[in-house]
Design a protein around this motif. Structure first.
Motif, short mmCIF file in Angstrom:
data_model
loop_
_atom_site.label_atom_id
_atom_site.label_comp_id
_atom_site.label_asym_id
_atom_site.label_seq_id
_atom_site.Cartn_x
_atom_site.Cartn_y
_atom_site.Cartn_z
N LEU A 12 0.84 -1.22 0.13
CA LEU A 12 0.02 0.03 0.05
C LEU A 12 0.69 1.30 -0.11
O LEU A 12 0.88 2.20 -0.89
CB LEU A 12 -1.01 0.04 1.11
N ASN A 13 1.80 1.37 0.91
CA ASN A 13 2.68 2.47 1.02
C ASN A 13 3.99 2.11 1.47
O ASN A 13 4.21 1.49 2.57
CB ASN A 13 2.03 3.75 1.98
N TYR A 14 5.16 2.27 0.90
CA TYR A 14 6.39 2.00 1.26
C TYR A 14 7.52 3.04 0.48
O TYR A 14 7.07 3.67 -0.56
CB TYR A 14 6.67 0.74 1.04
N GLN A 15 8.87 2.86 0.83
CA GLN A 15 9.76 3.47 0.34
C GLN A 15 10.53 2.67 -0.31
O GLN A 15 10.81 1.55 0.20
CB GLN A 15 10.66 4.42 1.26
N GLU A 16 10.96 2.96 -1.66
CA GLU A 16 12.15 2.06 -2.30
C GLU A 16 13.33 3.07 -2.78
O GLU A 16 12.97 4.05 -3.75
CB GLU A 16 11.61 1.42 -3.46
N ASN A 17 14.32 2.87 -2.18
CA ASN A 17 15.64 3.77 -2.66
C ASN A 17 15.21 5.14 -2.39
O ASN A 17 15.64 6.13 -3.11
CB ASN A 17 15.84 3.61 -4.21
N GLY A 18 14.51 5.36 -1.23
CA GLY A 18 14.18 6.76 -0.88
C GLY A 18 13.10 7.53 -1.65
O GLY A 18 12.55 8.64 -1.34
N VAL A 19 12.27 6.69 -2.52
CA VAL A 19 11.19 7.20 -3.19
C VAL A 19 9.82 6.55 -2.85
O VAL A 19 9.69 5.27 -2.62
CB VAL A 19 11.28 6.81 -4.82
N ALA A 20 8.98 7.53 -2.79
CA ALA A 20 7.50 6.93 -2.06
C ALA A 20 6.94 6.02 -3.25
O ALA A 20 6.68 6.60 -4.33
CB ALA A 20 6.60 8.14 -1.76
N GLN A 21 6.57 4.92 -2.86
CA GLN A 21 5.90 3.73 -3.59
C GLN A 21 4.48 3.10 -3.10
O GLN A 21 4.22 3.54 -1.98
CB GLN A 21 6.80 2.75 -3.99
N GLY A 22 3.84 2.48 -3.86
CA GLY A 22 2.75 1.82 -3.47
C GLY A 22 1.35 2.16 -3.91
O GLY A 22 1.28 3.29 -4.40
N TYR A 23 0.47 1.37 -3.71
CA TYR A 23 -0.98 1.54 -4.45
C TYR A 23 -1.42 2.64 -3.65
O TYR A 23 -1.96 3.60 -4.50
CB TYR A 23 -1.80 0.25 -3.92
N THR A 24 -1.63 2.92 -2.46
CA THR A 24 -2.29 4.14 -1.85
C THR A 24 -1.36 5.57 -1.91
O THR A 24 -1.91 6.62 -2.12
CB THR A 24 -2.57 3.87 -0.17
N THR A 25 -0.15 5.30 -1.98
CA THR A 25 0.57 6.30 -2.26
C THR A 25 0.39 7.04 -3.54
O THR A 25 0.28 8.40 -3.67
CB THR A 25 2.13 5.91 -2.25
N GLU A 26 0.60 6.27 -4.62
CA GLU A 26 0.14 6.65 -6.18
C GLU A 26 -1.32 7.35 -6.16
O GLU A 26 -1.35 8.48 -6.70
CB GLU A 26 0.35 5.79 -7.07
N LEU A 27 -2.04 6.50 -5.22
CA LEU A 27 -3.55 7.24 -5.27
C LEU A 27 -3.67 8.69 -4.62
O LEU A 27 -4.22 9.44 -5.07
CB LEU A 27 -4.44 6.12 -4.53
N VAL A 28 -2.93 8.80 -3.59
CA VAL A 28 -2.94 9.91 -2.79
C VAL A 28 -2.13 11.04 -3.71
O VAL A 28 -2.80 12.13 -3.49
CB VAL A 28 -2.19 10.04 -1.31
N GLN A 29 -1.17 10.72 -4.24
CA GLN A 29 -0.46 11.74 -5.13
C GLN A 29 -1.22 11.93 -6.18
O GLN A 29 -1.41 13.49 -6.57
CB GLN A 29 0.75 11.08 -5.71
N ALA A 30 -2.25 11.28 -6.81
CA ALA A 30 -3.25 11.49 -7.94
C ALA A 30 -4.29 12.66 -7.28
O ALA A 30 -4.74 13.47 -8.11
CB ALA A 30 -3.83 10.55 -8.51
N VAL A 31 -4.92 12.31 -5.98
CA VAL A 31 -5.51 13.19 -5.38
C VAL A 31 -5.16 14.51 -5.12
O VAL A 31 -5.84 15.48 -5.25
CB VAL A 31 -6.13 12.32 -4.06
N LEU A 32 -4.11 14.69 -4.87
CA LEU A 32 -3.15 15.97 -4.37
C LEU A 32 -3.00 16.61 -5.83
O LEU A 32 -3.43 17.81 -5.78
CB LEU A 32 -1.87 15.89 -3.97
N LYS A 33 -2.70 15.84 -6.72
CA LYS A 33 -2.84 16.66 -8.19
C LYS A 33 -4.07 17.09 -8.74
O LYS A 33 -4.01 18.03 -9.09
CB LYS A 33 -2.10 15.47 -9.29
N GLN A 34 -5.23 16.20 -8.56
CA GLN A 34 -6.50 16.56 -8.74
C GLN A 34 -6.98 17.78 -8.01
O GLN A 34 -7.71 18.75 -8.57
CB GLN A 34 -7.46 15.50 -8.71
#
Length: 221
Positions: A9-31
Protein backbone atom coordinates in the motif's frame (compact mmCIF):
# COMPACT_ATOMS: atom_id res chain seq x y z
CA UNK A 1 0.77 13.59 4.39
CA UNK A 2 1.98 10.96 6.85
CA UNK A 3 2.38 7.24 6.33
CA UNK A 4 4.41 4.19 7.28
CA UNK A 5 6.05 1.34 5.41
CA UNK A 6 3.09 -0.98 4.78
CA UNK A 7 3.81 -2.56 1.41
CA UNK A 8 2.32 -2.82 -1.11
CA UNK A 9 0.00 0.00 0.00
CA UNK A 10 2.65 2.52 1.04
CA UNK A 11 6.43 2.11 1.26
CA UNK A 12 9.77 3.59 0.27
CA UNK A 13 12.14 2.11 -2.28
CA UNK A 14 15.55 3.78 -2.58
CA UNK A 15 14.10 6.83 -0.86
CA UNK A 16 11.17 7.12 -3.30
CA UNK A 17 7.55 6.86 -2.13
CA UNK A 18 5.88 3.85 -3.73
CA UNK A 19 2.72 1.78 -3.37
CA UNK A 20 -0.94 1.52 -4.28
CA UNK A 21 -2.26 4.08 -1.79
CA UNK A 22 0.77 6.33 -2.21
CA UNK A 23 0.12 6.73 -5.94
CA UNK A 24 -3.59 7.18 -5.26
CA UNK A 25 -2.83 9.96 -2.75
CA UNK A 26 -0.44 11.65 -5.18
CA UNK A 27 -3.17 11.61 -7.85
CA UNK A 28 -5.69 13.09 -5.38
CA UNK A 29 -3.26 15.90 -4.47
CA UNK A 30 -2.68 16.68 -8.13
CA UNK A 31 -6.42 16.67 -8.87
CA UNK A 32 -7.07 18.98 -5.90
CA UNK A 33 -4.11 21.22 -6.78
CA UNK A 34 -2.74 20.81 -3.24
CA UNK A 35 0.99 20.78 -2.48
CA UNK A 36 2.12 18.40 0.28
CA UNK A 37 5.10 16.18 1.02
CA UNK A 38 4.67 12.54 1.97
CA UNK A 39 6.60 11.70 5.14
CA UNK A 40 7.35 8.14 6.25
CA UNK A 41 7.66 7.43 9.96
CA UNK A 42 6.78 4.74 12.54
CA UNK A 43 3.03 4.23 12.74
CA UNK A 44 2.65 5.30 16.38
CA UNK A 45 4.32 8.65 15.72
CA UNK A 46 2.41 9.24 12.48
CA UNK A 47 -0.92 8.42 14.12
CA UNK A 48 -0.36 10.73 17.11
CA UNK A 49 0.79 13.55 14.85
CA UNK A 50 -2.27 13.16 12.61
CA UNK A 51 -4.52 13.34 15.67
CA UNK A 52 -2.93 16.54 16.95
CA UNK A 53 -2.04 18.62 13.86
CA UNK A 54 -4.72 20.29 11.67
CA UNK A 55 -4.42 19.89 7.88
CA UNK A 56 -2.55 16.61 8.35
CA UNK A 57 -3.59 13.47 6.47
CA UNK A 58 -2.51 9.92 7.33
CA UNK A 59 -2.79 6.76 5.23
CA UNK A 60 -3.58 3.85 5.01
CA UNK A 61 -5.86 3.82 8.06
CA UNK A 62 -8.36 1.18 9.13
CA UNK A 63 -11.74 2.81 9.75
CA UNK A 64 -13.06 1.39 13.01
CA UNK A 65 -15.94 2.47 15.29
CA UNK A 66 -13.40 3.61 17.91
CA UNK A 67 -11.72 5.93 15.40
CA UNK A 68 -14.88 7.14 13.65
CA UNK A 69 -15.12 10.54 15.37
CA UNK A 70 -11.37 11.17 15.45
CA UNK A 71 -10.87 11.95 11.75
CA UNK A 72 -12.45 13.16 8.54
CA UNK A 73 -12.55 10.05 6.35
CA UNK A 74 -11.81 9.82 2.63
CA UNK A 75 -12.23 6.53 0.84
CA UNK A 76 -12.31 3.61 1.00
CA UNK A 77 -9.04 2.94 -0.79
CA UNK A 78 -8.57 -0.80 -0.30
CA UNK A 79 -10.12 -3.95 1.19
CA UNK A 80 -8.50 -5.41 4.30
CA UNK A 81 -8.12 -9.12 5.01
CA UNK A 82 -6.13 -9.93 8.15
CA UNK A 83 -4.77 -13.43 8.76
CA UNK A 84 -2.75 -15.16 11.43
CA UNK A 85 0.15 -16.97 9.74
CA UNK A 86 2.67 -19.60 10.70
CA UNK A 87 5.60 -20.99 8.75
CA UNK A 88 4.41 -24.03 6.81
CA UNK A 89 7.41 -25.95 8.15
CA UNK A 90 6.27 -25.48 11.78
CA UNK A 91 4.28 -28.70 12.19
CA UNK A 92 4.50 -28.24 15.95
CA UNK A 93 2.11 -25.26 15.78
CA UNK A 94 -1.57 -26.18 15.73
CA UNK A 95 -4.14 -23.37 15.75
CA UNK A 96 -7.84 -23.90 15.09
CA UNK A 97 -9.37 -21.27 17.39
CA UNK A 98 -8.34 -18.00 19.01
CA UNK A 99 -7.98 -19.84 22.30
CA UNK A 100 -5.20 -21.95 20.78
CA UNK A 101 -3.16 -18.78 20.14
CA UNK A 102 -2.44 -18.25 23.82
CA UNK A 103 0.06 -21.12 23.70
CA UNK A 104 2.27 -19.27 21.22
CA UNK A 105 4.20 -16.01 20.84
CA UNK A 106 2.34 -13.67 18.46
CA UNK A 107 4.17 -11.16 16.27
CA UNK A 108 2.32 -7.90 15.56
CA UNK A 109 2.84 -4.19 14.87
CA UNK A 110 2.40 -1.84 17.83
CA UNK A 111 -0.68 0.44 17.73
CA UNK A 112 -2.15 -1.15 14.61
CA UNK A 113 -5.91 -1.71 14.64
CA UNK A 114 -5.40 -5.40 13.82
CA UNK A 115 -3.08 -5.80 16.82
CA UNK A 116 -5.53 -4.21 19.24
CA UNK A 117 -8.49 -6.17 17.87
CA UNK A 118 -6.62 -9.48 18.07
CA UNK A 119 -5.39 -8.87 21.62
CA UNK A 120 -8.93 -8.03 22.74
CA UNK A 121 -10.52 -11.04 21.03
CA UNK A 122 -7.85 -13.49 22.20
CA UNK A 123 -7.76 -12.08 25.73
CA UNK A 124 -4.04 -11.30 25.53
CA UNK A 125 -2.11 -8.36 26.91
CA UNK A 126 0.50 -6.56 24.83
CA UNK A 127 3.14 -7.95 27.18
CA UNK A 128 2.21 -11.43 25.97
CA UNK A 129 2.86 -10.47 22.34
CA UNK A 130 6.04 -9.78 20.37
CA UNK A 131 5.39 -6.21 19.22
CA UNK A 132 7.36 -4.42 16.50
CA UNK A 133 7.39 -0.79 15.29
CA UNK A 134 6.85 -1.66 11.62
CA UNK A 135 5.58 -4.36 9.28
CA UNK A 136 9.10 -5.16 8.05
CA UNK A 137 10.58 -5.50 11.54
CA UNK A 138 7.59 -7.64 12.53
CA UNK A 139 8.32 -10.09 9.70
CA UNK A 140 12.05 -10.08 10.35
CA UNK A 141 11.48 -11.03 13.99
CA UNK A 142 8.99 -13.71 12.93
CA UNK A 143 11.41 -15.24 10.43
CA UNK A 144 14.17 -15.21 13.05
CA UNK A 145 11.95 -17.29 15.32
CA UNK A 146 11.19 -14.58 17.87
CA UNK A 147 7.47 -15.13 17.19
CA UNK A 148 5.64 -18.36 16.40
CA UNK A 149 2.76 -16.68 14.58
CA UNK A 150 2.43 -13.36 12.81
CA UNK A 151 -0.56 -11.07 12.14
CA UNK A 152 -0.65 -9.61 8.63
CA UNK A 153 -2.78 -8.54 5.68
CA UNK A 154 -2.75 -11.20 2.97
CA UNK A 155 -1.09 -9.19 0.20
CA UNK A 156 1.28 -7.51 2.66
CA UNK A 157 2.47 -10.91 3.87
CA UNK A 158 3.29 -12.06 0.33
CA UNK A 159 5.03 -8.77 -0.46
CA UNK A 160 7.16 -8.87 2.71
CA UNK A 161 8.26 -12.46 2.14
CA UNK A 162 9.43 -11.59 -1.38
CA UNK A 163 11.24 -8.46 -0.21
CA UNK A 164 13.08 -10.50 2.45
CA UNK A 165 14.16 -13.06 -0.16
CA UNK A 166 11.74 -15.71 1.06
CA UNK A 167 8.96 -17.54 -0.77
CA UNK A 168 5.36 -16.52 0.00
CA UNK A 169 4.30 -20.19 0.01
CA UNK A 170 6.51 -20.71 3.08
CA UNK A 171 3.61 -19.07 4.94
CA UNK A 172 0.44 -20.88 5.92
CA UNK A 173 -2.66 -18.93 7.02
CA UNK A 174 -4.14 -20.57 10.12
CA UNK A 175 -6.96 -18.14 11.01
CA UNK A 176 -8.86 -15.37 9.21
CA UNK A 177 -8.98 -12.65 11.85
CA UNK A 178 -10.70 -9.76 10.09
CA UNK A 179 -12.55 -9.00 6.87
CA UNK A 180 -15.16 -6.40 7.84
CA UNK A 181 -13.08 -3.20 7.67
CA UNK A 182 -11.39 -1.28 4.85
CA UNK A 183 -8.48 1.13 4.52
CA UNK A 184 -9.12 4.87 4.20
CA UNK A 185 -7.33 8.20 4.08
CA UNK A 186 -7.85 10.04 7.39
CA UNK A 187 -7.64 13.82 7.80
CA UNK A 188 -7.21 15.60 11.14
CA UNK A 189 -10.63 16.57 12.52
CA UNK A 190 -9.66 20.25 12.98
CA UNK A 191 -8.52 20.65 9.36
CA UNK A 192 -9.71 23.52 7.14
CA UNK A 193 -13.24 22.53 5.95
CA UNK A 194 -12.46 23.87 2.46
CA UNK A 195 -9.41 21.59 2.27
CA UNK A 196 -11.43 18.59 3.43
CA UNK A 197 -14.07 19.22 0.78
CA UNK A 198 -11.48 19.77 -1.94
CA UNK A 199 -9.71 16.48 -1.15
CA UNK A 200 -12.98 14.52 -0.97
CA UNK A 201 -14.08 15.85 -4.37
CA UNK A 202 -10.64 15.12 -5.85
CA UNK A 203 -10.77 11.56 -4.48
CA UNK A 204 -14.14 10.94 -6.17
CA UNK A 205 -12.78 12.17 -9.51
CA UNK A 206 -9.70 9.94 -9.19
CA UNK A 207 -11.95 6.98 -8.35
CA UNK A 208 -14.00 7.61 -11.50
CA UNK A 209 -10.87 7.88 -13.65
CA UNK A 210 -10.08 4.16 -13.54
CA UNK A 211 -6.71 4.71 -11.83
CA UNK A 212 -7.48 2.49 -8.78
CA UNK A 213 -7.96 -0.58 -10.99
CA UNK A 214 -4.69 0.12 -12.83
CA UNK A 215 -2.87 0.43 -9.50
CA UNK A 216 -4.41 -2.80 -8.20
CA UNK A 217 -3.05 -4.57 -11.29
CA UNK A 218 0.36 -3.02 -10.70
CA UNK A 219 0.77 -3.70 -6.97
CA UNK A 220 -1.61 -6.45 -5.90
CA UNK A 221 -1.66 -9.04 -8.67
Amino acid sequence: MLTENLPPLNYQENGVAQGYTTELVQAVLKQADVQADIQFMPWVRAYQQALSQPNTLIFSVTRTPERETQFEWIGPVSPRLIYLYKLRSRNDIVVKTLADCTRYRIGAVREMASTKAFAKEAGLTEAQMELAPSVESNFRKFLLGRADLVISQDWSAAFMMKSLQRKPDELEPVLLLEQSHQYFLALNKQSDPALVQKLKQAFEKVQQSGLPEKLRNKYMR
